[in-house]
Design a protein around this motif. Sequence first.
Motif, PDB file in Angstrom:
ATOM      1  N   VAL A  60      -6.025   5.276   7.678  1.00 25.95           N
ATOM      2  CA  VAL A  60      -4.862   5.252   7.093  1.00 25.95           C
ATOM      3  C   VAL A  60      -3.917   5.156   8.327  1.00 25.95           C
ATOM      4  CG1 VAL A  60      -3.134   6.190   5.637  1.00 25.95           C
ATOM      5  CG2 VAL A  60      -5.332   5.727   4.894  1.00 25.95           C
TER       6      VAL A  60
ATOM      7  N   LEU B  98      -6.174   5.892  -2.871  1.00 29.94           N
ATOM      8  CA  LEU B  98      -6.964   4.566  -2.898  1.00 29.94           C
ATOM      9  C   LEU B  98      -7.971   4.446  -2.226  1.00 29.94           C
ATOM     10  CD1 LEU B  98      -5.304   1.439  -3.789  1.00 29.94           C
ATOM     11  CD2 LEU B  98      -6.942   1.626  -1.899  1.00 29.94           C
ATOM     12  N   ALA B  99      -7.681   4.774  -0.878  1.00 23.38           N
ATOM     13  CA  ALA B  99      -8.815   4.359   0.407  1.00 23.38           C
ATOM     14  C   ALA B  99      -9.847   5.245   0.182  1.00 23.38           C
ATOM     15  CB  ALA B  99      -7.990   4.676   1.669  1.00 23.38           C
TER      16      ALA B  99
ATOM     17  N   VAL C  85      -3.612  -7.918   0.415  1.00 24.35           N
ATOM     18  CA  VAL C  85      -3.929  -6.831  -0.446  1.00 24.35           C
ATOM     19  C   VAL C  85      -5.438  -6.800  -0.489  1.00 24.35           C
ATOM     20  CG1 VAL C  85      -3.734  -7.618  -2.465  1.00 24.35           C
ATOM     21  CG2 VAL C  85      -3.365  -5.353  -2.161  1.00 24.35           C
TER      22      VAL C  85
ATOM     23  N   TYR D  64      -6.735  -5.526   3.106  1.00 21.35           N
ATOM     24  CA  TYR D  64      -6.771  -4.225   2.997  1.00 21.35           C
ATOM     25  C   TYR D  64      -7.800  -3.322   2.349  1.00 21.35           C
ATOM     26  CZ  TYR D  64      -5.151   0.490   2.344  1.00 21.35           C
ATOM     27  OH  TYR D  64      -5.165   1.676   2.418  1.00 21.35           O
ATOM     28  N   VAL D  65      -7.923  -3.962   0.840  1.00 19.89           N
ATOM     29  CA  VAL D  65      -8.963  -3.082   0.313  1.00 19.89           C
ATOM     30  C   VAL D  65     -10.480  -3.331   0.784  1.00 19.89           C
ATOM     31  CG1 VAL D  65      -9.846  -2.712  -2.065  1.00 19.89           C
ATOM     32  CG2 VAL D  65      -7.438  -2.991  -1.946  1.00 19.89           C
TER      33      VAL D  65
ATOM     34  N   VAL E  50      -3.360   1.674   9.737  1.00 21.97           N
ATOM     35  CA  VAL E  50      -2.816   1.074   8.478  1.00 21.97           C
ATOM     36  C   VAL E  50      -1.045   1.300   8.720  1.00 21.97           C
ATOM     37  CG1 VAL E  50      -2.141   0.776   6.040  1.00 21.97           C
ATOM     38  CG2 VAL E  50      -4.583   0.813   7.190  1.00 21.97           C
TER      39      VAL E  50
ATOM     40  N   ILE F 121      -1.843   5.629  -1.166  1.00 20.45           N
ATOM     41  CA  ILE F 121      -2.594   4.589  -0.437  1.00 20.45           C
ATOM     42  C   ILE F 121      -3.705   5.535   0.221  1.00 20.45           C
ATOM     43  CG2 ILE F 121      -2.341   3.448   1.872  1.00 20.45           C
ATOM     44  CD1 ILE F 121       0.107   2.495   1.050  1.00 20.45           C
TER      45      ILE F 121
ATOM     46  N   ALA G 273       4.147   6.339  -4.127  1.00 16.55           N
ATOM     47  CA  ALA G 273       3.279   4.984  -3.572  1.00 16.55           C
ATOM     48  C   ALA G 273       2.414   5.319  -2.336  1.00 16.55           C
ATOM     49  CB  ALA G 273       3.813   3.563  -3.549  1.00 16.55           C
ATOM     50  N   GLY G 274       3.264   5.800  -1.288  1.00 16.14           N
ATOM     51  CA  GLY G 274       2.582   6.041  -0.027  1.00 16.14           C
ATOM     52  C   GLY G 274       1.601   7.117  -0.071  1.00 16.14           C
TER      53      GLY G 274
ATOM     54  N   GLN H 198       1.767  -1.155   9.763  1.00 15.55           N
ATOM     55  CA  GLN H 198       3.034  -1.095   8.877  1.00 15.55           C
ATOM     56  C   GLN H 198       4.349  -0.899   9.408  1.00 15.55           C
ATOM     57  OE1 GLN H 198       2.129   1.606   5.879  1.00 15.55           O
ATOM     58  NE2 GLN H 198       1.345  -0.019   4.390  1.00 15.55           N
TER      59      GLN H 198
END
Length: 144
Positions: A96, A18-19, A76, A79-80, A99, A15, A11-12, A103
């Motif tokens: 990131v 995804l970005a 979310v 963030y997106v 981010v 990220i 998942a990490g 976190q």
Amino acid sequence: MAHYAMIMLLAGIGIPVLAALNAALGVRIGSPAAAATVLFVVAFTSCLIVMLLTGPQALAKVTSAPRHLFLAGVLVAFYVLTVTYIAPSFGVGNAVFFVLLGQLISTAAIDHFGLFGARVTPMDTTRALGIALMTAGVFVTQKT
């Protein structure tokens, strides 16, 4: 527990991917908001399929959930939208990095106080040092 760690590692990894992907889509189509909307349509469809396969009856309980829990959807989206808008000019790595820094800060507070029903993990010197080392490590990776 090791499989949880592996899933969260994946998942990490996702990220920044995804970005980068969504930022590129936003640039290509000329609208970060439209790119974010497309992302959420794809994400919604994916989640809908998983929910239908694993137990749609849970959806009936949504109306009884405390309203503040729905803030997660706003977060979310924030963030997106922000990473899609900012990453093309600021850089995916820099975006990131901040981010991750956010976190680390929010995770320490959530765990220390047991916010939102999280398991309490008090902040102590060792934990603070670990967070500081993680922060320094993330910072060093972005120094150029």
